[in-house]
Design an enzyme around this catalytic site. Structure first.
Site, PDB file in Angstrom:
ATOM      1  CG  ASP A 208      -1.624   1.124   1.342  1.00  0.00           C
ATOM      2  OD1 ASP A 208      -2.748   1.201   0.630  1.00  0.00           O
ATOM      3  OD2 ASP A 208      -1.645   1.859   2.065  1.00  0.00           O
ATOM      4  CD  GLU A 264      14.254 -13.278   4.871  1.00  0.00           C
ATOM      5  OE1 GLU A 264      13.650 -13.749   5.816  1.00  0.00           O
ATOM      6  OE2 GLU A 264      14.965 -12.178   5.087  1.00  0.00           O
TER       7      GLU A 264
END
Ligand code: NOJ
Length: 535
Positions: A208, A264
């Protein structure tokens, strides 16, 4: 269902945006919820009459006082009681994955709610542990705000906190204090939020308002706007150029941090949201270096007037600034913007669907646009409105059936139903000529065609009055897309020699056109779109 690091499943994907409050209510309280979404997944994928999209993105479902309907978060790792429980969210993620649907959540990294414990602590005293997690500033001697910065929703972006004697910054509502990304503790905490959800199986985030992540450290006043911005944002245009308050160069550091965390977890995707011209936006994609966002919304198409030269420019600017390995992300509607059927007109909704789904790019479809839902007439909306920025009319309940409550709830819907008799999923499912059936055909055609799904894009100009023409091409598959955006029939002069073909087979069309077409004799009907496979 995340794959390995090389899994770029999102290239050319079709994503579906669910506004959870308005999608489907399973418990009769008039507010949509997670179980309601789970019960309606057939609409999206895995059943005979599914749209066939690749993924779903949920606007925020976290605990929140709902001043900005979930974009003001008070707990980043919980689920608001009105939407359900964490167990129900796990069930929804599993339900999506069983159907081969990716599941994206909303990450709101730039501000919290005033009710978030970090902010409650921060405002408790100037020495509080979390004080520096937010942006505080002293007033000048006259007590006025520290700078002239305007909030996106209008009024000063600074709110006076009498108890601690300083102002705090809020790019959006005063109930949404900005986090201070210059403080490494904020970056660490947000990374942990991402890991929490990735470990639960979330395939990515829509991120956002990233342009609001960092402000000028010297709090310099914004200058007046010199030229109208191509992207108007939403509301609160105070004639100010947000030079010092938004889209600062340091925003790239924030994006790189977020991307490093995403890396990751192989196979996950980040879709940035920023209302910026595409030349600035494209920088957030790391110029293909794979160290910033995977994708970012290009809102120029959404904001374009429905006119040939404007639509063409929006596409060409996007193509010019997204090199081949970088994917544009188009949306023609979302919960912040007028419905496309209202903004561009219902007559154009089939042509708009064709554009969204045949251009090179990731297509994001906002729930309800596939049945042509229109903005609610302001006269039927609550007064005072739920959303002070005036967006209630784009967030009315999804229309499933031709009933008074649209099959959305058994209770009283939180916002009125607009016109479920005229537009609903049930009726349109059974009608092969409906907008919904067209969306299904377009998405199916795209899935079945390497060119439409992941091919390159090349435009042809001067093909005919109001005709946009472009070629999508992948090894062994060439699809010519023609779209008459005008309201009169238009004769095409196609460069058949350059195309190396005289004709081809219709892959999908907004009209009943099918079978073989001869390119030299093409006349497109008003607002007709045709995709043609050529040799
Ligand atoms: C963008 C969201 O889409 C909008 O609904 C919200 O008000 C602002 N960001 C602030 O979070």
């Amino acid at each position: 269902m995340a794959g390995d690091a090389s899994d770029r499943w999102w290239e050319g994907a079709v994503l579906y945006q669910v506004y959870p409050r308005s999608f489907a209510d399973s418990n009769g309280d008039g507010i949509g919820d997670l179980r309601g979404i789970l019960e309606h997944l057939d609409h999206l994928a895995g059943a005979d009459r599914s749209l066939g999209v690749d993924g779903v993105w949920l606007s925020p479902i976290y605990p929140s006082p709902q001043h900005d309907f979930g974009y003001d978060i008070s707990d980043y790792t919980g689920v608001a009681a009105e939407f359900g429980t964490l167990d129900e969210l796990d069930a929804l993620i599993a339900g999506c994955h069983e159907r081969g649907l990716r599941f994206l959540m909303d990450l709101v990294p730039c501000h919290t709610s005033i009710d978030h414990p970090w902010f409650v602590d921060a405002r408790s005293s100037r020495d509080a542990e979390h004080r520096d997690w937010y942006v505080w500033a002293d007033p000048p001697p006259d007590g006025s705000p520290p700078s002239n910065w305007e909030s996106v929703f209008g009024g000063s972006a600074w709110e006076w906190d009498a108890a601690s004697g300083q102002y705090y910054l809020h790019t959006f509502y005063p109930e949404q204090p900005n986090l201070n990304w210059r403080n490494p503790a904020v970056a660490t905490a947000m990374g942990d939020v991402m890991r929490f959800w990735f470990e639960r199986g979330v395939d990515g985030f829509r991120v956002d308002a990233i342009f609001a992540a960092v402000h000028d450290a010297r709090l310099r006043d914004n200058p007046p706007v010199r030229r109208a911005h191509m992207i108007p944002g939403f509301g609160g245009d105070a004639g100010q150029d947000a030079l010092w308050s938004m889209a600062r160069p340091e925003v790239h550091d924030v994006i790189r941090h977020i991307r490093a965390v995403a890396n990751e977890f192989p196979g996950r995707v980040l879709v940035g949201e920023a209302y910026l011209p595409v030349e600035e936006l494209a920088g957030y994609l790391g110029h293909g270096r794979d160290d910033e966002f995977h994708l970012a919304f290009d809102f120029e198409l959404l904001h374009s007037p429905w006119e040939h030269q404007h639509l063409t420019l929006a596409v060409e600017r996007s193509e010019a600034l997204h090199p081949p390995a970088v994917w544009p992300t188009y949306a023609i509607g979302n919960h912040d913007q007028a419905r496309p059927a209202s903004r561009w007109g219902a007559a154009r909704e089939r042509a708009a669907a064709f554009l969204l789904l045949t251009l090179r790019g990731v297509a994001v479809l906002y729930a309800g646009d596939e049945i042509g839902m229109e903005n609610a007439d302001p006269a039927i909306l609550p007064d005072p409105p739920f959303d002070r920025a005036g967006r209630d009319g784009y967030r009315t309940p999804m229309q499933w059936t031709p009933t008074a409550v649209a099959g959305f709830t058994t209770g009283t819907p939180w916002l009125p139903v607009v016109d479920a008799q005229a537009r609903n999923v049930l009726d349109q499912s059974a009608d092969p000529d409906s907008l919904l059936s067209l969306y299904r055909r377009l998405i199916a055609a795209r899935r079945a065609s390497p060119a439409l799904a992941r091919g390159t894009h090349r435009s042809f100009f001067g093909v005919g009055t109001d005709v946009m023409a472009w070629m999508r091409e992948a090894p062994g598959d060439r699809v010519l897309c023609l779209l008459n955006v005008g309201d009169q029939p238009s004769r095409c002069a196609l460069p058949t020699a350059r195309l190396g073909a005289d004709g081809g087979e219709v892959v999908v069309a907004t009209s009943a056109r099918a079978g073989h077409v001869t390119l030299a004799e093409m006349t497109l009907d008003a607002l007709e779109g045709v995709a043609i496979r050529i040799g």
